[in-house]
Design a protein around this motif. Structure first.
Motif, PDB file in Angstrom:
ATOM      1  N   GLU A  40     -11.010 -27.083  45.786  1.00 44.74           N
ATOM      2  CA  GLU A  40     -11.040 -25.972  46.752  1.00 44.74           C
ATOM      3  C   GLU A  40     -11.164 -24.618  46.048  1.00 44.74           C
ATOM      4  O   GLU A  40     -11.843 -23.722  46.543  1.00 44.74           O
ATOM      5  N   ASP A  41     -10.520 -24.469  44.904  1.00 46.80           N
ATOM      6  CA  ASP A  41     -10.634 -23.227  44.131  1.00 46.80           C
ATOM      7  C   ASP A  41     -12.068 -23.044  43.645  1.00 46.80           C
ATOM      8  O   ASP A  41     -12.610 -21.937  43.694  1.00 46.80           O
ATOM      9  N   TYR A  44     -14.258 -21.971  46.556  1.00 43.84           N
ATOM     10  CA  TYR A  44     -14.011 -20.573  46.909  1.00 43.84           C
ATOM     11  C   TYR A  44     -14.768 -19.632  45.977  1.00 43.84           C
ATOM     12  O   TYR A  44     -15.461 -18.712  46.426  1.00 43.84           O
ATOM     13  N   LYS A  48     -18.008 -17.183  46.821  1.00 44.89           N
ATOM     14  CA  LYS A  48     -17.926 -15.739  46.568  1.00 44.89           C
ATOM     15  C   LYS A  48     -19.074 -15.280  45.674  1.00 44.89           C
ATOM     16  O   LYS A  48     -19.745 -14.287  45.971  1.00 44.89           O
ATOM     17  N   SER A 145      -9.287 -17.197  42.643  1.00 47.21           N
ATOM     18  CA  SER A 145      -9.191 -18.083  43.805  1.00 47.21           C
ATOM     19  C   SER A 145      -7.806 -18.086  44.437  1.00 47.21           C
ATOM     20  O   SER A 145      -7.668 -18.428  45.616  1.00 47.21           O
ATOM     21  N   LYS A 147      -6.207 -15.406  44.846  1.00 47.34           N
ATOM     22  CA  LYS A 147      -6.186 -14.088  45.479  1.00 47.34           C
ATOM     23  C   LYS A 147      -5.040 -13.218  44.955  1.00 47.34           C
ATOM     24  O   LYS A 147      -4.410 -12.475  45.697  1.00 47.34           O
TER      25      LYS A 147
END
Length: 149
Positions: A40-41, A44, A48, A145, A147
């Motif tokens: 998932e990272d 992401y 981006k 990732s 944030k």
């Protein structure tokens, strides 16, 4: 996962005096993978990078993505993006994922980017690399990732 994204006119990476990856207009992306990163990272950060609107449109505004301008990617592994310099003078790299596990995630990230119909070049994971960058702007962005920033 962390990425330092630099908009470039051109960029190349050399290992043992041989160019192993080279792009023209696009992004030079330094990739750091942490012990906590998952697929998932990777998704992401890939989304981006591919969709950042930092290329100029017809009105000289940063409004177009890499795909929209036919840009290219040079992806370079760099565990030092997880160097913690808050204490002392020597960075602590305990959060960086190393070895085969990091290479697997890096290779997966490269494959994910290639599926976006973008020219993708790479360095050599774990090698001593020399990176030549002709910054455009300069435009440099840091992505995380988790944030954290």
């Amino acid at each position: 996962m962390r990425a330092v994204v630099q908009r470039v006119k051109s960029s190349s990476v050399t290992v043992d005096n041989e160019i192993v990856g080279k792009i023209e207009k696009g992004f030079n992306v330094l990739i750091g993978i942490s012990k906590d990163d998952t697929v998932e990272d990777l998704k992401y950060i890939k989304d981006k990078v591919i969709n950042l609107r930092v290329f100029e449109d017809e009105n000289a505004k940063m409004n177009k993505s890499l795909k929209e301008v036919g840009g290219e990617l040079l992806l370079i592994s760099q565990f030092t993006l997880y160097g913690d310099c808050r204490k002392g003078r020597r960075p602590n790299f305990m959060e960086a994922l190393g070895g085969d596990e990091a290479k697997k995630l890096y290779d997966l990230f490269v494959d994910m980017c290639k599926k976006e119909d973008i020219k993708v070049e790479t360095g050599i994971f774990g090698a001593d690399m020399k990176v030549d960058i002709l910054n455009d702007g300069p435009v440099t962005l840091i992505l995380d990732s988790k944030k954290n920033f």
